[in-house]
Structure formats: C-alpha cells, structure tokens
Design a protein around this motif. Structure first.
Motif, mmCIF file in Angstrom:
data_model
loop_
_atom_site.group_PDB
_atom_site.id
_atom_site.type_symbol
_atom_site.label_atom_id
_atom_site.label_comp_id
_atom_site.label_asym_id
_atom_site.label_seq_id
_atom_site.Cartn_x
_atom_site.Cartn_y
_atom_site.Cartn_z
ATOM 1 N N LEU A 21 -2.163 4.113 -14.736
ATOM 2 C CA LEU A 21 -1.476 4.816 -13.650
ATOM 3 C C LEU A 21 -2.476 5.324 -12.618
ATOM 4 C CD1 LEU A 21 1.199 6.838 -15.656
ATOM 5 C CD2 LEU A 21 1.548 4.771 -14.314
ATOM 6 N N ASP A 22 -3.617 5.814 -13.091
ATOM 7 C CA ASP A 22 -4.632 6.302 -12.144
ATOM 8 C C ASP A 22 -5.064 5.193 -11.194
ATOM 9 O OD1 ASP A 22 -4.599 8.860 -13.070
ATOM 10 O OD2 ASP A 22 -6.350 8.647 -14.388
ATOM 11 N N GLU A 23 -5.200 3.977 -11.726
ATOM 12 C CA GLU A 23 -5.605 2.856 -10.869
ATOM 13 C C GLU A 23 -4.541 2.564 -9.816
ATOM 14 O OE1 GLU A 23 -8.455 0.279 -13.891
ATOM 15 O OE2 GLU A 23 -6.294 -0.025 -13.966
ATOM 16 N N ILE A 24 -3.275 2.739 -10.195
ATOM 17 C CA ILE A 24 -2.189 2.534 -9.223
ATOM 18 C C ILE A 24 -2.229 3.627 -8.163
ATOM 19 C CG2 ILE A 24 0.320 2.527 -8.912
ATOM 20 C CD1 ILE A 24 0.569 1.220 -11.665
ATOM 21 N N TYR A 25 -2.285 4.886 -8.617
ATOM 22 C CA TYR A 25 -2.221 6.017 -7.678
ATOM 23 C C TYR A 25 -3.472 6.106 -6.797
ATOM 24 C CZ TYR A 25 1.434 7.542 -10.986
ATOM 25 O OH TYR A 25 2.536 7.607 -11.802
ATOM 26 N N ASN A 26 -4.601 5.593 -7.303
ATOM 27 C CA ASN A 26 -5.847 5.644 -6.523
ATOM 28 C C ASN A 26 -6.028 4.419 -5.640
ATOM 29 O OD1 ASN A 26 -6.499 8.081 -7.704
ATOM 30 N ND2 ASN A 26 -7.692 7.145 -9.362
ATOM 31 N N ASN A 28 -6.642 1.262 -6.519
ATOM 32 C CA ASN A 28 -7.745 0.381 -6.934
ATOM 33 C C ASN A 28 -7.470 -1.086 -6.623
ATOM 34 O OD1 ASN A 28 -8.381 2.835 -8.111
ATOM 35 N ND2 ASN A 28 -9.397 1.888 -9.871
ATOM 36 N N TYR A 29 -6.205 -1.495 -6.685
ATOM 37 C CA TYR A 29 -5.859 -2.903 -6.469
ATOM 38 C C TYR A 29 -5.146 -3.117 -5.138
ATOM 39 C CZ TYR A 29 -6.890 -3.352 -11.457
ATOM 40 O OH TYR A 29 -7.499 -3.336 -12.680
ATOM 41 N N PHE A 30 -4.145 -2.283 -4.876
ATOM 42 C CA PHE A 30 -3.325 -2.444 -3.675
ATOM 43 C C PHE A 30 -3.181 -1.085 -3.002
ATOM 44 C CE2 PHE A 30 -1.408 -5.198 -7.083
ATOM 45 C CZ PHE A 30 -1.985 -6.389 -6.667
ATOM 46 N N SER A 31 -2.907 -1.098 -1.702
ATOM 47 C CA SER A 31 -2.724 0.180 -1.011
ATOM 48 C C SER A 31 -1.476 0.875 -1.555
ATOM 49 C CB SER A 31 -2.605 -0.037 0.498
ATOM 50 O OG SER A 31 -1.482 -0.840 0.781
ATOM 51 N N VAL A 32 -1.547 2.192 -1.621
ATOM 52 C CA VAL A 32 -0.504 2.981 -2.281
ATOM 53 C C VAL A 32 0.636 3.266 -1.306
ATOM 54 C CG1 VAL A 32 -0.023 5.108 -3.542
ATOM 55 C CG2 VAL A 32 -2.296 4.057 -3.680
ATOM 56 N N GLN A 33 1.857 2.985 -1.753
ATOM 57 C CA GLN A 33 3.043 3.359 -0.987
ATOM 58 C C GLN A 33 4.014 4.034 -1.940
ATOM 59 O OE1 GLN A 33 4.690 0.294 1.813
ATOM 60 N NE2 GLN A 33 3.374 -1.072 0.642
ATOM 61 N N GLY A 34 4.914 4.855 -1.406
ATOM 62 C CA GLY A 34 5.955 5.421 -2.255
ATOM 63 C C GLY A 34 6.094 6.915 -2.110
ATOM 64 N N ARG A 35 7.331 7.382 -2.261
ATOM 65 C CA ARG A 35 7.645 8.802 -2.085
ATOM 66 C C ARG A 35 7.383 9.611 -3.343
ATOM 67 N NH1 ARG A 35 13.638 7.720 0.077
ATOM 68 N NH2 ARG A 35 13.263 5.782 -1.060
ATOM 69 N N ASP A 36 7.457 8.969 -4.492
ATOM 70 C CA ASP A 36 7.148 9.667 -5.743
ATOM 71 C C ASP A 36 6.468 8.667 -6.669
ATOM 72 O OD1 ASP A 36 9.187 8.023 -6.665
ATOM 73 O OD2 ASP A 36 10.571 9.649 -7.165
ATOM 74 N N ASP A 37 6.099 9.117 -7.861
ATOM 75 C CA ASP A 37 5.308 8.261 -8.751
ATOM 76 C C ASP A 37 6.055 6.985 -9.132
ATOM 77 O OD1 ASP A 37 3.253 10.031 -8.610
ATOM 78 O OD2 ASP A 37 3.594 10.951 -10.576
ATOM 79 N N ALA A 38 7.350 7.109 -9.405
ATOM 80 C CA ALA A 38 8.115 5.926 -9.808
ATOM 81 C C ALA A 38 8.129 4.892 -8.679
ATOM 82 C CB ALA A 38 9.540 6.322 -10.201
ATOM 83 N N GLU A 39 8.286 5.360 -7.442
ATOM 84 C CA GLU A 39 8.320 4.418 -6.319
ATOM 85 C C GLU A 39 6.940 3.792 -6.085
ATOM 86 O OE1 GLU A 39 11.117 4.517 -2.688
ATOM 87 O OE2 GLU A 39 9.272 5.438 -1.945
ATOM 88 N N LYS A 40 5.888 4.555 -6.332
ATOM 89 C CA LYS A 40 4.536 3.989 -6.207
ATOM 90 C C LYS A 40 4.349 2.844 -7.205
ATOM 91 C CE LYS A 40 2.540 8.287 -4.515
ATOM 92 N NZ LYS A 40 1.894 9.554 -4.916
ATOM 93 N N ILE A 41 4.855 3.047 -8.416
ATOM 94 C CA ILE A 41 4.752 1.985 -9.422
ATOM 95 C C ILE A 41 5.570 0.770 -8.997
ATOM 96 C CG2 ILE A 41 5.402 1.379 -11.795
ATOM 97 C CD1 ILE A 41 4.640 4.252 -12.559
ATOM 98 N N LYS A 42 6.737 1.024 -8.427
ATOM 99 C CA LYS A 42 7.590 -0.091 -8.013
ATOM 100 C C LYS A 42 6.929 -0.898 -6.891
ATOM 101 C CE LYS A 42 12.373 -1.267 -6.955
ATOM 102 N NZ LYS A 42 13.771 -0.818 -7.060
#
Length: 409
Positions: A21-26, A28-42
C-alpha cells in the motif's frame, strides 16, 4: 510473508508482482489519483491493467480493530445501496474489479459515484449512482488479520495448487442444505434443489447430498464428517449470519440445523480443500469484530446479528488451518431468495448456480469462474433495474486467491 506465493505463481507462468500500500500511496509505480485510499487503489489497478496487463488482483488484509472508525490492513469500499432493511451499507470488493464504464464505446474510469457527491454506489430514495458493475479484472481478498494468517494462507494455496491434481477427493461434491423456506403448502426444498442443480453442472464428480430430507443432515457432526473427507466443491444453501450457517428440516421452521464458527476446529480435511459456495445472509461479512461489543448502544442488534464474531464465517472457513476451504464465495450482506417453484431461477439461488455453470464451461481459474458468474447474473437481471439484484451482485464476495487454478496444476 507473501514472497513464497509470488515465487510459486511465477513458476506456474502466472507472472506475479507484490505491491505494498505504501508503494501505491507514494506513487512508486504510477502517479497517485483518488479521493480516498480505496479510490487510490482502484486507480492503481487501472494503471496496472493498462501498463502491466494485469488479470488478477489479490487484496491482502482484513480489519484490525477500531471501534468508532474501523481500521483495515487493506482498504474496503462500502456500497450505499438501501434495500429497505436495517442494513444501510455493506462491503463490496466488486468495486475494485469494475474499473471501466463505457460511454458510446469509450472506456473511462468507473468511480462508482456518477452523481459526484462523494457517496459511492449510492441507491437511495432521491439519489442513485449509475454503475457499470461488470468485472474488468479478477479480484479476490485474503481478509487476513495478522501475519500468521497470511503465512498459513500462502501454505494452503501452494499445497492446493501443487497436490490436488488427479486426487480422488477432488472429484467429490458436497451439498449441504434443507428446506430453506418451510411451508405446508410449498413442496419445494429450495436449498436441496439448489445443491442438486449445482452438482448437475459438474462432469465426472460424485455427489454427497447432506440434506435434512434424506436424513443425512441432523446435526453439526454430519457437516463436520462430510467436510473432513475432503471435496472439490462444497455448496451450502440456506440461511446465515456472520457466525453461523443453518437450514430447516422439511416443513419445520421451528428447528434449525447448521454449524457455527466454534466448531470449525473439528474439520480435519488437511490438504483436501474445497472451493466453498454459500447461500445465506452475511456469511462473509468480513468487517465483524469482537470490538463491536464495545459499541454498547447497539448491543442488542450486534448480538442478534452476531457481528461480534472474531472473524466472519466465510473467512474463518477459508483460513482454517489444517482443514476448511481453499476459498469461499458468500454474501457480505443480507441474502435474498424466492421460495417455491421459481427458487432456482431468480435471486440468490440463481447466483449460486452461475459459479457452477462457469466452471462447467471450462473456466477453472477461480477469479474468472466467480466473475463470469456475476456477468451471467447481470445479463439476465440488469442490476440498475432492481436494487435487490444490484445488491446480490455487489455483495457476492470471493474470499480467496483469484488466480487459483481449481483442481491444481
């Protein structure tokens, strides 16, 4: 951790990458989008489909406490569909599977918030989000609450995929059911009909019908014994709550026969794990917690609904060490069924059968078997036309590895 599973999958040509999850939120792979954590993962899953060609997504992590606000190892999305019951929200991992909506043939991100008000999968009196809901990637969840459960699930999956092939026990189908809606004027035993119809999709299997009508289901020991012999598929069709599953003898709604989570230690089918399909309410309501007892204001409701179970029935069945299932597909919310003659043609029992239909067509990767069942249901019952059909699809949860090869390699 999960690394042995990554290596195992790669050795079977299922190219696998472990992302935290840290790699997603930081980013590391793709630019982060989303209004909350679940949307960032999506959004991350969308990028992973488009950049990496990802087909399977396994979410790892369940709830880890929190009283006023739940805490999750891996985020969840609640649907805000109001079905007229006391259940205003329920868990839906379909959210992470339905990545695209189609506008005149153009695929765009499906955020499950078509009216843009920040309330996801909403269907209430005045407001309704229009959703696509068709799976674009195969999603399953290991609702693990600690590292020990992760380690045990990894062992279980590797054991299953490497030892199941050509085993006689895999060719067993166990159907556990009774008269779901007893009524003197109703000659149909709905759960038994459902398990029989499920078995009829299978080729080369033998059935063990543990039914109340044939005398094979008179108590929990009958269920324990049937499961302990191992099986390829295990199908319960009846009633549930987060702690137990049960059904009735013919035409007698005063008697309940079933099994609750306190008896799961007795399953002894070590290494002979079925895929488990469950018709019933709330068997995979995987947000339950002993901490719910601390919400004293609602104690009666919590106790009645068994939301104080340490873990939900469906997840406990899956993560049981030395037995239980390899994966469980069940409802996170209220189940729905039609009594009588049409019981297999609509609602929850129709959904139960679509899994077996998909498998019979040769779909033997668990996530695809599950997802194509959802699609078959929606093809017949468009979810935006009926809120109960919509809920049935959203809450049909796969707790297990979506890239599991049913029957092993």
């Amino acid at each position: 951790g999960l690394q042995p599973l990554v290596e195992h999958k790669n050795s079977h040509n299922v190219d696998t990458i472990l992302v935290t999850l840290d790699e997603i939120y930081n980013g590391n792979y793709f630019s982060v989008q989303g209004r909350d954590d679940a949307e960032k993962i999506k959004y991350f899953i969308k990028d992973a489909i488009e950049q990496w060609g990802v087909k399977y997504v396994m979410l790892v992590g369940g709830r880890h406490g929190g009283v006023a606000t739940e805490k999750w190892w891996c985020p969840v999305r609640y649907s805000n569909l109001d079905d007229g019951s006391d259940e205003r929200q329920f868990l839906t991992d379909l959210y992470f599977s339905d990545i695209y909506k189609y506008d005149n043939g153009n695929a765009t991100f499906e955020d499950w918030d078509s009216n843009g008000n920040g309330v996801f999968a909403e269907w209430k009196m005045m407001s309704k989000d229009m959703l696509d809901m068709y799976p674009d990637v195969y999603v399953g969840r290991l609702a693990c609450r600690n590292n020990y459960e992760v380690q045990k699930m990894v062992e279980k999956i590797i054991t299953y995929e490497t030892t199941t092939k050509n085993q006689q026990w895999f060719k067993r189908f166990v159907g556990i059911a009774g008269d779901t809606y007893p009524d003197d004027s109703d000659p149909y035993y709905e759960g038994e009909l459902a398990t029989e119809a499920a078995f009829n999709y299978l080729d080369g299997f033998e059935a063990d019908y543990v039914w109340t009508s044939n005398g094979k289901l008179s108590g929990e020991d009958d269920i324990i014994n049937a499961i302990s012999q191992g099986a390829g598929f295990l199908h319960f069709s009846g009633h549930g709550n987060p702690m137990s599953w049960a059904t009735h003898p013919p035409k007698d709604d005063s008697v309940w026969i079933g099994i609750d989570v306190t008896k799961f230690p007795k399953f002894s089918n070590d290494g002979m794990y079925p895929v488990c399909i469950v018709g019933g309410c709330h068997n995979s309501q995987f947000n339950v917690s002993v901490l719910n007892l601390l919400k004293l204001k609602n104690l009666k409701t919590i106790y009645y609904h068994s939301t104080w179970s340490p873990e939900s029935w469906g997840w406990w069945m899956t993560r049981k060490f030395g037995g239980g299932s390899i994966a469980t597909i069940a409802n996170t919310g209220y189940g729905y069924g039609e009594p009588g003659e049409d019981c297999l043609e609509v609602r929850g029992r129709y959904m139960e059968l679509q899994f077996f239909r998909s498998y019979a067509e040769g779909k033997d990767m668990l996530g695809e078997t599950h997802a194509s069942g959802l699609s078959y249901y929606m093809n017949k019952f468009p979810p935006m036309d009926d809120r109960i059909d919509c809920k049935i699809v959203q809450q049909w949860e796969l707790l297990g590895d979506p890239s599991l090869k049913i029957g092993g390699y």
